[in-house]
Design a protein around this motif. Sequence first.
Motif, PDB file in Angstrom:
ATOM      1  N   GLY A  81       0.788  -1.224   0.000  1.00 50.01           N
ATOM      2  CA  GLY A  81       0.000   0.000   0.000  1.00 50.01           C
ATOM      3  C   GLY A  81       0.825   1.282   0.000  1.00 50.01           C
ATOM      4  O   GLY A  81       0.382   2.312   0.497  1.00 50.01           O
ATOM      5  N   TRP A  82       2.021   1.221  -0.556  1.00 47.57           N
ATOM      6  CA  TRP A  82       2.898   2.402  -0.584  1.00 47.57           C
ATOM      7  C   TRP A  82       3.432   2.560  -2.004  1.00 47.57           C
ATOM      8  O   TRP A  82       4.028   1.614  -2.529  1.00 47.57           O
ATOM      9  N   ALA A  83       3.190   3.718  -2.633  1.00 45.72           N
ATOM     10  CA  ALA A  83       3.673   3.931  -3.997  1.00 45.72           C
ATOM     11  C   ALA A  83       4.692   5.076  -3.993  1.00 45.72           C
ATOM     12  O   ALA A  83       4.338   6.226  -4.254  1.00 45.72           O
ATOM     13  N   CYS A 165      15.545  -1.880  11.461  1.00 42.38           N
ATOM     14  CA  CYS A 165      15.035  -2.691  10.360  1.00 42.38           C
ATOM     15  C   CYS A 165      13.605  -3.062  10.712  1.00 42.38           C
ATOM     16  O   CYS A 165      13.286  -3.423  11.840  1.00 42.38           O
ATOM     17  N   ASN A 166      12.770  -2.955   9.734  1.00 41.64           N
ATOM     18  CA  ASN A 166      11.324  -3.148   9.871  1.00 41.64           C
ATOM     19  C   ASN A 166      10.855  -3.966   8.671  1.00 41.64           C
ATOM     20  O   ASN A 166      10.872  -3.445   7.560  1.00 41.64           O
ATOM     21  N   PRO A 167      10.502  -5.246   8.898  1.00 36.67           N
ATOM     22  CA  PRO A 167      10.529  -6.058  10.103  1.00 36.67           C
ATOM     23  C   PRO A 167      11.945  -6.190  10.693  1.00 36.67           C
ATOM     24  O   PRO A 167      12.921  -5.909  10.026  1.00 36.67           O
ATOM     25  N   HIS A 210       3.244  -5.985   6.884  1.00 37.63           N
ATOM     26  CA  HIS A 210       4.385  -5.062   6.895  1.00 37.63           C
ATOM     27  C   HIS A 210       3.869  -3.650   6.645  1.00 37.63           C
ATOM     28  O   HIS A 210       3.115  -3.415   5.691  1.00 37.63           O
ATOM     29  N   ILE A 211       4.271  -2.726   7.490  1.00 35.70           N
ATOM     30  CA  ILE A 211       3.863  -1.320   7.321  1.00 35.70           C
ATOM     31  C   ILE A 211       5.103  -0.507   6.952  1.00 35.70           C
ATOM     32  O   ILE A 211       5.995  -0.325   7.796  1.00 35.70           O
ATOM     33  N   PRO A 212       5.208  -0.022   5.711  1.00 31.99           N
ATOM     34  CA  PRO A 212       6.372   0.793   5.362  1.00 31.99           C
ATOM     35  C   PRO A 212       6.395   2.077   6.200  1.00 31.99           C
ATOM     36  O   PRO A 212       5.351   2.720   6.395  1.00 31.99           O
ATOM     37  N   LEU A 225      14.786   7.604   5.294  1.00 30.28           N
ATOM     38  CA  LEU A 225      15.448   6.907   4.185  1.00 30.28           C
ATOM     39  C   LEU A 225      14.990   5.458   4.297  1.00 30.28           C
ATOM     40  O   LEU A 225      15.292   4.782   5.291  1.00 30.28           O
ATOM     41  N   THR A 226      14.223   4.994   3.312  1.00 31.07           N
ATOM     42  CA  THR A 226      13.700   3.625   3.342  1.00 31.07           C
ATOM     43  C   THR A 226      14.462   2.814   2.303  1.00 31.07           C
ATOM     44  O   THR A 226      14.571   3.231   1.145  1.00 31.07           O
ATOM     45  N   ILE A 227      14.977   1.669   2.722  1.00 33.42           N
ATOM     46  CA  ILE A 227      15.812   0.883   1.806  1.00 33.42           C
ATOM     47  C   ILE A 227      15.238  -0.523   1.697  1.00 33.42           C
ATOM     48  O   ILE A 227      14.804  -1.099   2.703  1.00 33.42           O
ATOM     49  N   SER A 228      15.238  -1.053   0.487  1.00 31.54           N
ATOM     50  CA  SER A 228      14.717  -2.400   0.301  1.00 31.54           C
ATOM     51  C   SER A 228      15.489  -3.114  -0.806  1.00 31.54           C
ATOM     52  O   SER A 228      16.361  -2.530  -1.445  1.00 31.54           O
TER      53      SER A 228
END
Length: 384
Positions: A81-83, A165-167, A210-212, A225-228
């Motif tokens: 649910g994140w674009a 880290c999330n998760p 998972h919730i970004p 800063l979100t990293i994947s």
Amino acid sequence: MSSFPADGAELERLRSLTGIKWSRDGGEYLAAWVADMDLAPAPVAVAAVQALVDRRDFGYNRHAAQQLPAAFSDWQARHHGWAPPVDELTLFSDVLHAIDMALWLHTQPGDGIVLLTPIYPPFIRAVEHGGRRLIDCPLDPDGWQLDRATLESVVDERTRVILTCNPHNPTGRAFRHDELLAIADVAEAHDLLIISDEIWGDLTHPGSPHIPMPTVSPQAAARTLTISAASKSFNLAGLRTAVAHMGHGGLAEKFAALPSHALGGLSTPGAEATLACWTDGDEWLDEVRRHLTAQRDHLAGRLADELPSVGFQIPEATYLNWLDLRPLGMIEDPTDRLRRHGLVVSPGDDFGPTGNGWIRLNVATSRPILDAIIDRLVQAAAAG
Ligand SMILES: Cc1ncc(COP(=O)(O)O)c(C=O)c1O
């Protein structure tokens, strides 16, 4: 599932691989340590790399590099649910590279960086190697929840970053919205950068979405800063491709000002395989997630029956399991004792001082191998 043949040929196959998980110790050891899965990588990834081989197509990449940001944004929208806006995404070779660079660019020696401990060991090294100051925010061992008051109490005037880290690795927590909001609120109150490593985001168990981090609030999005990467979900760790969302404008500018090759170049096989996974990997991933949940439940069942004193909270995400072996009398170094029984796990004290007597156990393998792993744990416990 076909990726997990149930006979001894599987062990032979694993022991023939060059990856670190099975080759480092070799011999008769069972490898349940580093976070690689034993299943063959997603067929769409294999086909993408095979197509490069068939075409002898090892040149500098253009095709996947151009398409990856949009594919990542679509994948996140479909699954979480994140674009993220495509023009706010930057490609990296790996997640830890992005984290190291962000800490380097955003902080000075002596600045404080909050870690939610126990924590993935490279985070500890990333903080300490640069002369930055590790600020310990222990998760509550009764369920590994993040306690807002604890987080508020550890932040001081030279704190600059909350790195998580999330998760969460190693506890397997998929943080709830209120926990992420606590991080966002504390970051807002003290003008902190949030670094949210979401490499495990796809590998949650039923009931624990998972919730970004950037979806928590517009304020959170603007300081994160979100990293994947596709590497954990699709078993591609050696291919080296990651994506970062530069929500924090100031940090984005510092990255943009770097010399043009400071971030390294993209790996053609990594980029093509990642693109294939984020475009066509949904079904395969569903099957893998079902398998990993069944493995988690099997471990939980056997521990409850055969080693009930072991401390264990059922993980909500990842294929990692964080086990307290102190009740078995394994206080000083459980890892050595398990190794004497042919089992290699990740030592708990690498995850911070509270990890003494704990281990991290990887269950992303076939059922027969998981059973053999648990058998060795039981034998080591019985040997005293
Ligand atoms: C939380 C976390 N971040 C990062 C990584 C490694 O990512 P990369 O190989 O892209 O640096 C891992 C690997 O297990 C991990 O668990």
